[in-house]
Design a protein around this motif. Structure first.
Motif, short mmCIF file in Angstrom:
data_model
loop_
_atom_site.label_atom_id
_atom_site.label_comp_id
_atom_site.label_asym_id
_atom_site.label_seq_id
_atom_site.Cartn_x
_atom_site.Cartn_y
_atom_site.Cartn_z
N ALA A 22 0.83 -1.21 0.00
CA ALA A 22 0.00 0.00 0.00
C ALA A 22 0.86 1.26 0.00
O ALA A 22 0.61 2.20 -0.77
CB ALA A 22 -0.93 0.01 1.21
N GLY A 25 2.80 1.34 -3.41
CA GLY A 25 1.90 1.50 -4.55
C GLY A 25 1.14 2.81 -4.55
O GLY A 25 1.10 3.52 -5.57
N LEU A 26 0.53 3.15 -3.40
CA LEU A 26 -0.35 4.32 -3.35
C LEU A 26 0.38 5.63 -3.04
O LEU A 26 -0.04 6.68 -3.52
CB LEU A 26 -1.46 4.10 -2.31
CG LEU A 26 -2.41 2.93 -2.57
CD1 LEU A 26 -3.45 2.85 -1.47
CD2 LEU A 26 -3.07 3.05 -3.93
N ARG A 30 2.10 5.54 -7.46
CA ARG A 30 0.90 6.13 -8.07
C ARG A 30 0.99 7.64 -8.31
O ARG A 30 0.62 8.11 -9.38
CB ARG A 30 -0.32 5.79 -7.21
CG ARG A 30 -1.65 6.04 -7.90
CD ARG A 30 -2.80 5.64 -6.97
NE ARG A 30 -4.07 5.85 -7.62
CZ ARG A 30 -4.69 4.94 -8.35
NH1 ARG A 30 -4.15 3.75 -8.54
NH2 ARG A 30 -5.85 5.20 -8.91
N GLU A 60 -0.94 -3.09 -6.70
CA GLU A 60 -2.34 -3.11 -6.28
C GLU A 60 -2.85 -4.54 -6.15
O GLU A 60 -3.62 -4.86 -5.25
CB GLU A 60 -3.20 -2.29 -7.25
CG GLU A 60 -2.87 -0.81 -7.20
CD GLU A 60 -4.00 0.11 -7.63
OE1 GLU A 60 -5.08 -0.40 -7.97
OE2 GLU A 60 -3.79 1.33 -7.63
N GLY A 100 -9.65 -2.71 -4.14
CA GLY A 100 -8.33 -2.76 -4.77
C GLY A 100 -8.34 -3.53 -6.07
O GLY A 100 -7.65 -3.16 -7.03
N SER A 103 -9.90 -1.32 -8.73
CA SER A 103 -8.95 -0.26 -9.04
C SER A 103 -7.82 -0.78 -9.92
O SER A 103 -7.41 -0.12 -10.89
CB SER A 103 -8.37 0.34 -7.75
OG SER A 103 -7.35 1.27 -8.04
N ALA A 104 -7.31 -1.97 -9.59
CA ALA A 104 -6.23 -2.56 -10.39
C ALA A 104 -6.69 -2.83 -11.82
O ALA A 104 -5.93 -2.62 -12.77
CB ALA A 104 -5.75 -3.85 -9.73
N SER A 132 -10.34 5.17 -10.66
CA SER A 132 -9.50 4.34 -9.80
C SER A 132 -9.11 5.10 -8.53
O SER A 132 -9.17 4.56 -7.42
CB SER A 132 -8.23 3.93 -10.57
OG SER A 132 -7.33 3.23 -9.74
N TRP A 136 -10.29 4.38 -4.29
CA TRP A 136 -9.51 4.37 -3.06
C TRP A 136 -10.05 5.41 -2.09
O TRP A 136 -10.01 5.21 -0.87
CB TRP A 136 -8.04 4.63 -3.36
CG TRP A 136 -7.36 3.48 -4.02
CD1 TRP A 136 -6.83 3.44 -5.28
CD2 TRP A 136 -7.14 2.18 -3.47
NE1 TRP A 136 -6.30 2.20 -5.54
CE2 TRP A 136 -6.48 1.41 -4.45
CE3 TRP A 136 -7.45 1.59 -2.24
CZ2 TRP A 136 -6.10 0.09 -4.24
CZ3 TRP A 136 -7.09 0.26 -2.03
CH2 TRP A 136 -6.42 -0.48 -3.02
#
Length: 235
Positions: A22, A25-26, A30, A60, A100, A103-104, A132, A136
């Motif tokens: 997380a 990735g986020l 991202r 993700e 998730g 979103s992926a 996406s 989240w």
């Protein structure tokens, strides 16, 4: 090793994996790709950083896998404390994993369109990224909701620090409120972020406690499965 301690440490490993994927990735990958306010830039960024974009999709997916496993193992850890509340942790965690997953899929579609455009890719790609991102955003409800039964189970267990349970409960409520603040008062992003700080502290503490301590020595030994009297014994 105490059976419950083993369960706690496996749960901690999955929770740690979820936290790592997380954060990377986020919070790291991202932001380098998201340019939904500029259609041309969004598509150009994905084309220029295709490998990074594919890594974002993989991260993700990693969040989905680790969130799912953590949700299941939290149920296993706390089912003897309160089966209904433990089921709440699992249910809310699985909804978060579903967020998730969707979103992926959206991010993967955006990456695919950047490599092999179909129709007006310059317009569609930023829309996919925006959806996406908002997934989240609204998914924050369930990031908070799964901490509330988790905190309750900690409080009722008697074999984890009570203050940890209260931090998790406070963090869960704060996370839920932050989701509403983010959309009702978009200019108050500092307030929305501040509301998530107790949740972050509680989750990090929970991960560390599960991995290092497991459970207190006073915790009951995990009971073996019950065999029905009419079930023939294995020879």
């Amino acid at each position: 090793m105490h059976a419950l301690t083993r369960t706690a440490r496996v749960t901690g490993l999955f929770y740690l994996g979820n936290a790592i994927t997380a954060i990377v990735g986020l919070l790291v990958v991202r932001p380098q790709l998201f340019a939904a306010d500029d259609a041309q830039a969004a598509l150009a960024d994905l084309i220029a950083h295709e490998s990074l974009a594919r890594a974002a999709v993989a991260l993700e997916l990693g969040m989905v896998v680790t969130q799912t496993l953590a949700a299941v193992w939290f149920y296993r850890l706390f089912r003897t404390v309160d089966a209904v509340t433990a089921s709440g942790i699992a249910a809310f965690g699985l909804v978060s994993a579903t967020v998730g997953l969707v979103s992926a899929a959206l991010l993967a579609t955006a990456v695919g369109l950047s490599v092999d455009p179909v129709g007006d890719a310059a317009t569609v790609v930023p829309v996919l990224l925006l959806i996406s991102d908002n997934l989240w955003g609204v998914g924050a409800l369930f990031f908070g909701l799964w901490l509330i039964p988790m905190g309750r189970c900690v409080l009722r267990s008697g074999w984890m620090p009570r203050i940890l349970g209260w931090v998790l409960l406070t963090g869960g409520v704060g996370y839920v409120i932050s989701a509403f603040v983010a959309y009702l008062a978009p200019d108050a992003h500092v307030v929305a972020e501040a509301l998530t700080f107790p949740a972050a502290a509680g989750e990090l503490w929970m991960v560390g406690y599960l991995l290092i301590r497991g459970v207190r020595r006073t915790a009951p030994v995990e009971a073996p499965p019950t065999v029905h009297p009419l079930t023939p014994a294995a020879s």
